[in-house]
Design a protein around this motif. Structure first.
Motif, PDB file in Angstrom:
ATOM      1  N   LYS A   1       0.830  -1.189   0.000  1.00  0.00           N
ATOM      2  CA  LYS A   1       0.000   0.000   0.000  1.00  0.00           C
ATOM      3  C   LYS A   1       0.878   1.258   0.000  1.00  0.00           C
ATOM      4  CE  LYS A   1      -3.625   2.396   2.589  1.00  0.00           C
ATOM      5  NZ  LYS A   1      -4.479   2.374   3.798  1.00  0.00           N
ATOM      6  N   ARG A   2       0.553   2.187  -0.883  1.00  0.00           N
ATOM      7  CA  ARG A   2       1.303   3.432  -0.941  1.00  0.00           C
ATOM      8  C   ARG A   2       1.039   4.248   0.323  1.00  0.00           C
ATOM      9  NH1 ARG A   2      -0.260   8.474  -2.167  1.00  0.00           N
ATOM     10  NH2 ARG A   2       1.230   9.939  -3.077  1.00  0.00           N
ATOM     11  N   GLN A   3       2.116   4.810   0.898  1.00  0.00           N
ATOM     12  CA  GLN A   3       2.013   5.572   2.130  1.00  0.00           C
ATOM     13  C   GLN A   3       2.096   7.071   1.845  1.00  0.00           C
ATOM     14  OE1 GLN A   3       1.821   3.656   5.322  1.00  0.00           O
ATOM     15  NE2 GLN A   3       1.263   2.315   3.611  1.00  0.00           N
ATOM     16  N   HIS A   4       1.333   7.866   2.608  1.00  0.00           N
ATOM     17  CA  HIS A   4       1.512   9.319   2.547  1.00  0.00           C
ATOM     18  C   HIS A   4       2.084   9.787   3.881  1.00  0.00           C
ATOM     19  CE1 HIS A   4      -1.942  10.184   5.147  1.00  0.00           C
ATOM     20  NE2 HIS A   4      -2.658   9.315   4.448  1.00  0.00           N
ATOM     21  N   ASP A   5       2.411  11.059   3.957  1.00  0.00           N
ATOM     22  CA  ASP A   5       3.081  11.587   5.143  1.00  0.00           C
ATOM     23  C   ASP A   5       2.190  12.507   5.973  1.00  0.00           C
ATOM     24  OD1 ASP A   5       5.885  10.531   4.945  1.00  0.00           O
ATOM     25  OD2 ASP A   5       5.709  11.451   2.967  1.00  0.00           O
ATOM     26  N   GLY A   6       0.891  12.230   5.942  1.00  0.00           N
ATOM     27  CA  GLY A   6      -0.037  13.033   6.752  1.00  0.00           C
ATOM     28  C   GLY A   6      -0.407  14.363   6.112  1.00  0.00           C
ATOM     29  N   ILE A   7      -0.225  14.453   4.780  1.00  0.00           N
ATOM     30  CA  ILE A   7      -0.540  15.685   4.052  1.00  0.00           C
ATOM     31  C   ILE A   7      -1.760  15.438   3.165  1.00  0.00           C
ATOM     32  CG2 ILE A   7       0.278  17.356   2.346  1.00  0.00           C
ATOM     33  CD1 ILE A   7       3.151  16.607   3.231  1.00  0.00           C
ATOM     34  N   ALA A   8      -2.791  16.237   3.350  1.00  0.00           N
ATOM     35  CA  ALA A   8      -3.979  16.189   2.503  1.00  0.00           C
ATOM     36  C   ALA A   8      -3.955  17.385   1.561  1.00  0.00           C
ATOM     37  CB  ALA A   8      -5.245  16.214   3.353  1.00  0.00           C
ATOM     38  N   ILE A   9      -4.302  17.158   0.300  1.00  0.00           N
ATOM     39  CA  ILE A   9      -4.459  18.241  -0.671  1.00  0.00           C
ATOM     40  C   ILE A   9      -5.903  18.230  -1.146  1.00  0.00           C
ATOM     41  CG2 ILE A   9      -3.764  19.163  -2.903  1.00  0.00           C
ATOM     42  CD1 ILE A   9      -0.997  18.082  -2.458  1.00  0.00           C
ATOM     43  N   HIS A  10      -6.570  19.347  -0.944  1.00  0.00           N
ATOM     44  CA  HIS A  10      -7.995  19.459  -1.278  1.00  0.00           C
ATOM     45  C   HIS A  10      -8.196  19.342  -2.782  1.00  0.00           C
ATOM     46  CE1 HIS A  10     -11.839  22.136  -1.254  1.00  0.00           C
ATOM     47  NE2 HIS A  10     -12.162  20.865  -1.103  1.00  0.00           N
ATOM     48  N   TYR A  11      -9.057  18.403  -3.208  1.00  0.00           N
ATOM     49  CA  TYR A  11      -9.490  18.345  -4.597  1.00  0.00           C
ATOM     50  C   TYR A  11     -10.921  18.846  -4.633  1.00  0.00           C
ATOM     51  CZ  TYR A  11     -10.737  17.002  -9.260  1.00  0.00           C
ATOM     52  OH  TYR A  11     -11.159  17.055 -10.557  1.00  0.00           O
ATOM     53  N   SER A  12     -11.105  20.033  -5.209  1.00  0.00           N
ATOM     54  CA  SER A  12     -12.414  20.688  -5.219  1.00  0.00           C
ATOM     55  C   SER A  12     -12.916  20.813  -6.649  1.00  0.00           C
ATOM     56  CB  SER A  12     -12.296  22.075  -4.577  1.00  0.00           C
ATOM     57  OG  SER A  12     -13.459  22.843  -4.804  1.00  0.00           O
ATOM     58  N   HIS A  13     -13.847  19.934  -7.035  1.00  0.00           N
ATOM     59  CA  HIS A  13     -14.369  20.019  -8.401  1.00  0.00           C
ATOM     60  C   HIS A  13     -15.133  21.324  -8.645  1.00  0.00           C
ATOM     61  CE1 HIS A  13     -14.934  18.257 -12.300  1.00  0.00           C
ATOM     62  NE2 HIS A  13     -16.213  18.573 -12.261  1.00  0.00           N
ATOM     63  N   PRO A  14     -15.901  21.842  -7.687  1.00  0.00           N
ATOM     64  CA  PRO A  14     -16.515  23.154  -7.907  1.00  0.00           C
ATOM     65  C   PRO A  14     -15.483  24.237  -8.217  1.00  0.00           C
ATOM     66  CG  PRO A  14     -17.574  22.081  -6.059  1.00  0.00           C
ATOM     67  CD  PRO A  14     -16.394  21.222  -6.423  1.00  0.00           C
ATOM     68  N   SER A  15     -14.318  24.155  -7.587  1.00  0.00           N
ATOM     69  CA  SER A  15     -13.260  25.130  -7.866  1.00  0.00           C
ATOM     70  C   SER A  15     -12.699  24.942  -9.276  1.00  0.00           C
ATOM     71  CB  SER A  15     -12.139  25.019  -6.834  1.00  0.00           C
ATOM     72  OG  SER A  15     -12.607  25.335  -5.540  1.00  0.00           O
ATOM     73  N   VAL A  16     -12.577  23.686  -9.727  1.00  0.00           N
ATOM     74  CA  VAL A  16     -12.125  23.419 -11.093  1.00  0.00           C
ATOM     75  C   VAL A  16     -13.087  24.067 -12.084  1.00  0.00           C
ATOM     76  CG1 VAL A  16     -11.688  21.632 -12.828  1.00  0.00           C
ATOM     77  CG2 VAL A  16     -11.008  21.249 -10.455  1.00  0.00           C
ATOM     78  N   GLN A  17     -14.391  23.879 -11.848  1.00  0.00           N
ATOM     79  CA  GLN A  17     -15.401  24.442 -12.748  1.00  0.00           C
ATOM     80  C   GLN A  17     -15.374  25.967 -12.731  1.00  0.00           C
ATOM     81  OE1 GLN A  17     -18.623  22.172 -10.857  1.00  0.00           O
ATOM     82  NE2 GLN A  17     -19.020  21.202 -12.834  1.00  0.00           N
ATOM     83  N   ALA A  18     -15.256  26.543 -11.542  1.00  0.00           N
ATOM     84  CA  ALA A  18     -15.230  28.001 -11.423  1.00  0.00           C
ATOM     85  C   ALA A  18     -14.012  28.579 -12.141  1.00  0.00           C
ATOM     86  CB  ALA A  18     -15.225  28.412  -9.959  1.00  0.00           C
TER      87      ALA A  18
END
Length: 276
Positions: A1-18
């Motif tokens: 399983k791929r591990q991350h380092d406790g960092i979340a990056i927001h993926y906001s589809h409404p922001s993509v559309q805007a």
């Protein structure tokens, strides 16, 4: 399983559309043939710059969607830091979860124009998170010459006297409870505010150029190492560092950790390209 380092990056589809609508206004009805291409689409450029900056620090992240945030993933204990890259369109519920995350000890890092629209793309005239970051918006935007320079250090985060080589994103930003660590002329460019047990950081910066700078020595190192120091304050350090013979971080090298039972597999590879 791929591990991350406790960092979340927001993926906001409404922001993509805007962003798509805003950036294609200049082509109007010609958009089917003259649509802004990915290489010039600012939203993609900012997201690429943030993800590559994290990867260049030998760290990994996890994209986190709007629904996941509303459902409480930020308060599951999985993440220590959250990036909101050009997350201009956010719902009341997302905003509330972000506030809870910071109050409970998380670090949130946003860039310019964050949460200035609701999830339907309605312009709110001000950000829903201005008070969290300790900023306010006043008057009209005007041109500012020069680039951003550090004016203060914060804890173990050195920035005073350093040039970031970037420009501010919003020239009408003022400090209102937050502390400015960098500025362009008199415009705050990096704001930090302690909130509850956590930290709110507002990067009033156009970070778009980093994706192109990263493979060349120059001002990109200041911004990258500054970000690394901020993440270290959040308790996030790379498990593996890739350095040259002088002990200097090698540019455009990515480290990915995988967990296979009791075994950890470490992948190290060159990563000079842009993500699609």
């Amino acid at each position: 399983k791929r591990q991350h380092d406790g960092i979340a990056i927001h993926y906001s589809h409404p922001s993509v559309q805007a962003h798509w609508m805003i950036e294609n206004l200049k082509v109007g009805k010609r958009w089917p043939v003259d649509e802004v291409k990915d290489d010039y689409f600012r939203f993609n450029g900012v997201r690429n710059s943030i993800t590559k900056m994290v990867e260049d620090l030998n760290l990994q992240y996890e994209f986190t969607g709007s629904r996941q945030i509303v459902n409480g993933v930020l308060n599951s204990g999985e993440f220590k830091a959250l990036f909101l890259p050009q997350s201009i369109a956010m719902s009341d519920e997302e905003v509330a979860r972000v506030r809870e995350f910071v109050e409970n000890g998380g670090t949130v890092i946003a860039d310019c124009r964050c949460a200035t629209m609701n999830e339907r793309g309605r312009d709110l005239g001000q950000s829903q998170l201005d008070d969290l970051f300790g900023i306010s918006r006043h008057g009209k935007r005007s041109a500012v010459t020069g680039t951003v320079s550090g004016i203060a250090d914060f804890r173990n985060v050195p920035l005073k006297g350093k040039s970031l080589g970037l420009t501010v994103g919003e020239t009408n930003i003022q400090a209102r409870g937050g502390t400015a660590l960098a500025q362009q002329k008199s415009v705050p460019a990096v704001m930090v505010r302690e909130v509850g047990k956590g930290l709110a950081i507002y990067l009033n910066l156009e970070v778009f150029p980093y994706q192109h700078w990263r493979v060349r020595p120059g001002p990109e190192a200041v911004m990258r190492e500054f970000l690394g120091a901020l993440l270290a304050e959040a308790g996030i350090e790379p498990r593996v560092r890739v350095l040259d013979t002088r002990g200097t971080r090698l540019p455009a090298v990515e480290v990915v950790n995988y967990q296979l039972g009791s075994q950890t597999i470490v992948a190290i590879f060159r990563n000079p390209q842009l993500d699609p």
